[in-house]
Design a protein around this motif. Structure first.
Motif, PDB file in Angstrom:
ATOM      1  N   GLN A  96      37.558  34.053  47.069  1.00  0.00           N
ATOM      2  CA  GLN A  96      38.522  35.035  47.547  1.00  0.00           C
ATOM      3  C   GLN A  96      38.813  36.021  46.431  1.00  0.00           C
ATOM      4  O   GLN A  96      39.047  35.637  45.292  1.00  0.00           O
ATOM      5  CB  GLN A  96      39.802  34.334  47.992  1.00  0.00           C
ATOM      6  CG  GLN A  96      40.861  35.292  48.537  1.00  0.00           C
ATOM      7  CD  GLN A  96      42.032  34.542  49.121  1.00  0.00           C
ATOM      8  OE1 GLN A  96      41.983  34.055  50.245  1.00  0.00           O
ATOM      9  NE2 GLN A  96      43.100  34.432  48.340  1.00  0.00           N
ATOM     10  N   SER A 150      32.351  29.852  48.173  1.00  0.00           N
ATOM     11  CA  SER A 150      33.014  31.079  48.600  1.00  0.00           C
ATOM     12  C   SER A 150      34.054  31.453  47.556  1.00  0.00           C
ATOM     13  O   SER A 150      34.516  30.614  46.789  1.00  0.00           O
ATOM     14  CB  SER A 150      33.665  30.926  49.984  1.00  0.00           C
ATOM     15  OG  SER A 150      34.718  29.992  49.923  1.00  0.00           O
ATOM     16  N   ASP A 165      36.989  37.545  51.383  1.00  0.00           N
ATOM     17  CA  ASP A 165      36.269  36.331  51.019  1.00  0.00           C
ATOM     18  C   ASP A 165      34.796  36.685  50.904  1.00  0.00           C
ATOM     19  O   ASP A 165      34.215  37.288  51.819  1.00  0.00           O
ATOM     20  CB  ASP A 165      36.447  35.256  52.095  1.00  0.00           C
ATOM     21  CG  ASP A 165      37.793  34.584  52.040  1.00  0.00           C
ATOM     22  OD1 ASP A 165      38.474  34.693  51.001  1.00  0.00           O
ATOM     23  OD2 ASP A 165      38.196  33.964  53.054  1.00  0.00           O
ATOM     24  N   LYS A 169      40.524  39.737  54.924  1.00  0.00           N
ATOM     25  CA  LYS A 169      41.790  39.139  55.328  1.00  0.00           C
ATOM     26  C   LYS A 169      42.904  40.165  55.482  1.00  0.00           C
ATOM     27  O   LYS A 169      43.789  39.998  56.322  1.00  0.00           O
ATOM     28  CB  LYS A 169      42.191  38.058  54.324  1.00  0.00           C
ATOM     29  CG  LYS A 169      41.263  36.854  54.344  1.00  0.00           C
ATOM     30  CD  LYS A 169      41.790  35.723  53.496  1.00  0.00           C
ATOM     31  CE  LYS A 169      40.989  34.449  53.706  1.00  0.00           C
ATOM     32  NZ  LYS A 169      41.515  33.321  52.906  1.00  0.00           N
TER      33      LYS A 169
END
Length: 249
Positions: A16, A14, A247, A227
């Motif tokens: 961000q 993953s 993300d 987010k």
């Protein structure tokens, strides 16, 4: 129906990303006062990973013959790319990208104008392949849809989806699309790409914004989580920037 096929990242990986879309109004505020350096300092203060920019000048008379993307790259320390819509005032007018990560390849795609303007029959989209950590790649796209013609915007959405139909990378698409989320054209686009701005935070005009016309959209299969989303109250352009912390899978 045109399908946009985008592979998600595999193996539990993953990433961000802080993403921004910003119509910089040729580096001037709504009173036509030069504000390019202020924009650069602001962008740098937000520490974005990647930024899509619209209404960018390159060596135009009105903006002091400045290579605006080069200057913004100097101020932010980021990689950059520029493509032109058309020649303008001794230089060029177009779109730009700033990226913390290497830009491996750029490509210009044409969007047709159903009503030919004084500068031609089309504008451009900027496609950039960006390499993220772990040698993962994304396709980052920025565009500026027609401001005055709904039929052209509808056509531009179809062209956008056609261009993306054979893409096998996660897509992040940013831009001033000159249409609000309730319009047919944006609804069609969002059948294939997910807007991160679910709260419909407005971005235009910069003072007391009332319209949501600037977008960050992501391949649904690649978007793990949004987010945060904001449109900071800065007045270096006639738009506010749209930022999102996301993300990717």
């Amino acid at each position: 129906m045109i399908a946009v096929f985008c592979l998600s990242f595999s193996g539990g990986w993953s990433q961000q990303l802080q993403v921004m879309s910003y119509n910089i109004h040729h580096g001037a505020d709504k009173h036509e006062r030069s504000s390019l350096d202020s924009m650069g300092h602001f962008i740098n203060s937000r520490k974005p990973d990647i930024v899509g920019l619209q209404e960018v000048d390159s060596l135009c008379e009105r903006s002091g013959k400045t290579d605006q993307m080069k200057r913004l790259a100097e101020l932010t320390g980021m990689h950059y790319a520029f493509i032109r819509h058309f020649p303008y005032q001794g230089g060029a007018y177009g779109l730009g990208i700033l990226s913390k990560y290497p830009i491996l390849k750029t490509e210009s795609k044409k969007l047709q104008l159903l009503k030919e303007g004084p500068n031609g029959k089309s504008v451009s989209m900027l496609f950039a392949t960006v390499e993220l950590p772990g040698e993962k790649k994304i396709l980052f796209v920025t565009a500026h849809y027609s401001a005055f013609d709904k039929a052209t915007r509808q056509s531009q959405v179809k062209e956008t989806l056609q261009y993306l139909s054979d893409v096998r990378l996660p897509v992040i698409f940013t831009g001033d699309l000159n249409a609000t989320p309730d319009t047919d054209e944006i609804q069609q686009l969002q059948q294939h790409l997910q807007s991160v701005n679910t709260s419909l935070t407005p971005t235009f005009p910069d003072t007391l914004p009332a319209k949501t016309i600037d977008y960050i959209l992501v391949s649904p299969a690649a978007l793990q989580q949004v987010k945060s989303v904001s449109a900071p109250a800065v007045h270096y352009s006639d738009h506010r920037p749209l930022t999102a912390l996301i993300d990717l899978k």
